[in-house]
Every structure is written in structure tokens, then in C-alpha cells.
Design a protein around this motif. Structure first.
Motif, mmCIF file in Angstrom:
data_model
loop_
_atom_site.group_PDB
_atom_site.id
_atom_site.type_symbol
_atom_site.label_atom_id
_atom_site.label_comp_id
_atom_site.label_asym_id
_atom_site.label_seq_id
_atom_site.Cartn_x
_atom_site.Cartn_y
_atom_site.Cartn_z
ATOM 1 N N VAL A 148 0.852 -1.194 0.000
ATOM 2 C CA VAL A 148 0.000 0.000 0.000
ATOM 3 C C VAL A 148 0.887 1.243 0.000
ATOM 4 N N PRO A 149 0.745 2.105 -1.020
ATOM 5 C CA PRO A 149 1.528 3.336 -1.037
ATOM 6 C C PRO A 149 0.874 4.429 -0.190
ATOM 7 N N ALA A 150 1.706 5.122 0.604
ATOM 8 C CA ALA A 150 1.282 6.381 1.237
ATOM 9 C C ALA A 150 1.886 7.474 0.370
ATOM 10 N N ARG A 151 1.020 8.240 -0.320
ATOM 11 C CA ARG A 151 1.524 9.132 -1.371
ATOM 12 C C ARG A 151 1.515 10.592 -0.972
ATOM 13 N N LEU A 194 -3.267 10.393 -5.502
ATOM 14 C CA LEU A 194 -4.170 9.243 -5.510
ATOM 15 C C LEU A 194 -5.536 9.672 -6.044
ATOM 16 N N PRO A 195 -6.169 8.857 -6.895
ATOM 17 C CA PRO A 195 -7.357 9.301 -7.617
ATOM 18 C C PRO A 195 -8.683 9.115 -6.890
ATOM 19 N N LEU A 199 0.955 13.197 3.683
ATOM 20 C CA LEU A 199 0.822 11.912 2.996
ATOM 21 C C LEU A 199 -0.649 11.543 2.945
ATOM 22 N N GLU A 200 -1.012 10.820 1.904
ATOM 23 C CA GLU A 200 -2.393 10.355 1.747
ATOM 24 C C GLU A 200 -2.414 8.858 1.447
ATOM 25 N N MET A 201 -3.508 8.237 1.854
ATOM 26 C CA MET A 201 -3.699 6.815 1.571
ATOM 27 C C MET A 201 -5.154 6.627 1.131
ATOM 28 N N HIS A 202 -5.375 5.758 0.174
ATOM 29 C CA HIS A 202 -6.761 5.473 -0.217
ATOM 30 C C HIS A 202 -7.541 4.937 0.982
#
Ligand SMILES: O=P(O)(O)OC[C@H]1O[C@H](OP(=O)(O)OP(=O)(O)O)[C@H](O)[C@@H]1O
Ligand SMILES: Nc1ncnc2[nH]cnc12
Length: 175
Positions: free
Chosen positions: A77-80, A85-86, A103-106
Motif C-alpha cells: 500500500v503506497p502512502a503518497r 491518488l485518484p 501523505l495520503e492513503m486510499h
């Protein structure tokens, strides 16, 4: 005893800002055998923590965490960084040795109760790890450990993590 990983980390004074000693791990990942060995050691750690998913913060956490996940047959899981992230995300902000970021995560990236090991190249003041942990916990997961190539213990990142278990290949003391 000589540490083969430490010998392959380039220390760059005053990068990206004056007073920062930048520890560059790219010589490790440029060397196929060493990259595999580093991956294997982090994977052994993640397995010992019974990880169910690997999380890595952008960008160096992808380089470190993706091969660990594939070695163990786990998801990654990427923390972007923001606005990459879309789909709907959770967000956390943090400070670094040289600035600040978020940072963001779905929102659907972690299942409630999932055991997470966070992988990244380096732990400094630990803002990145604390933000990543906050995202995982917001989604109902549990960070059961974090694994790094390098930890800088004198920056006291450890102290801000209460009792989170930390694994590293190398420590650098001093600034
Ligand atoms: O423990 P901390 O003080 O939070 O510092 C460590 C973080 O800093 C670096 O990432 P950076 O934000 O520079 O981004 P990059 O991976 O895109 O180079 C590094 O890869 C860690 O994620
Ligand atoms: N000293 C350092 N070297 C490399 N990456 C870093 N990220 C935060 N501090 C760092």
C-alpha cells in the motif's frame, strides 16, 4: 565488525540544506546482490512480525517496500504525497529535518485489524513514520513494526514513537 550496508551508503554534507548530512542509499539498490540481501533482511523482519500488508511512504519507501511485499507474497500500500491518488483518501501532515509535507492513503487501502509493517529507507525525526502510522490507524489497521535501511538515533525519532518496534540494517550516530 564491518557492515556491508554501511559501506554502501553515501554521506553527503549540506544536502538538501546546510547542516543536513544526507545518507544516500542508492548505492545499495544499484547493487543487485546487496539490494536482494537488504530486501531479504527486511522481509525476515516483517515475517517475524506476522505482517499482512506492507506500507511504504513515497518515494523511497516504494523502492524499499515493494520488493519486501513481493518476497513475502503480500500486498503493498503506497502512502503518497498529496493529490496523487485518484480515489477518496485520508491525509496526515508532518515535519521533516528539511521541511514539511503531507501523505495520503486510499480509504479502502487497509482492512480493519490488518497487521502492517511500514518499510522506508531512513528514519530521522520520524514525522513520516508517525504520519503513516496515523493513516493506517485511521483506517483501522495496526502498525506492528517498521523496517528501515538506516536509522539516525541521535535525532530522537525513536522517542516520539512510544513503543513501536523498529528494525534497521544500519545506524548513523552524529548529526
Ligand atoms: O523520519 P523523517 O524525519 O520523517 O525522515 C525520513 C523520511 O525522509 C525521506 O523522505 P522524503 O520526504 O525526503 O521524500 P522522498 O522519499 O520522496 O525523497 C525518507 O525517505 C523518509 O521517508
Ligand atoms: N539525513 C537524511 N538523509 C537522507 N534522507 C533523509 N530524510 C530525512 N533526513 C534524511
Amino acid at each position: 565488525m564491518a557492515n556491508i550496508f554501511k559501506e554502501h551508503i553515501a554521506s553527503v554534507p549540506n544536502f538538501p540544506n546546510k547542516g543536513i548530512a544526507y545518507r544516500d542509499v542508492t548505492p545499495i539498490v544499484q547493487d543487485g546482490k546487496l539490494y536482494r540481501l537488504a530486501t531479504h533482511k527486511l522481509a525476515e523482519y516483517a515475517k517475524s512480525k506476522k505482517a499482512e500488508v506492507i506500507v511504504g511512504p513515497e518515494a523511497r519507501g516504494f523502492i524499499v517496500g515493494c520488493p519486501v511485499a513481493t518476497e513475502l507474497g503480500l500486498g503493498f500500500v503506497p502512502a503518497r504525497k498529496p493529490h496523487k491518488l485518484p480515489r477518496p483518501v485520508v491525509r496526515a501532515s508532518y515535519d521533516l529535518e528539511y521541511g514539511s509535507n503531507s501523505l495520503e492513503m486510499h480509504k479502502d487501502a487497509i482492512k480493519p485489524g490488518q497487521r502492517v509493517v511500514v518499510c522506508d529507507d531512513l528514519l530521522a525525526i520520524s514525522g513520516t513514520l508517525r504520519a503513516t502510522k496515523q493513516l493506517v490507524e485511521t483506517l483501522g489497521g495496526e502498525v506492528v513494526g517498521a523496517a528501515f535501511y538506516v536509522v539516525l538515533p541521535d535525532l530522537n525519532g525513536y522517542k516520539k514513537l512510544s513503543d513501536l518496534d523498529i528494525f534497521s540494517l544500519v545506524e548513523f550516530h552524529g548529526a
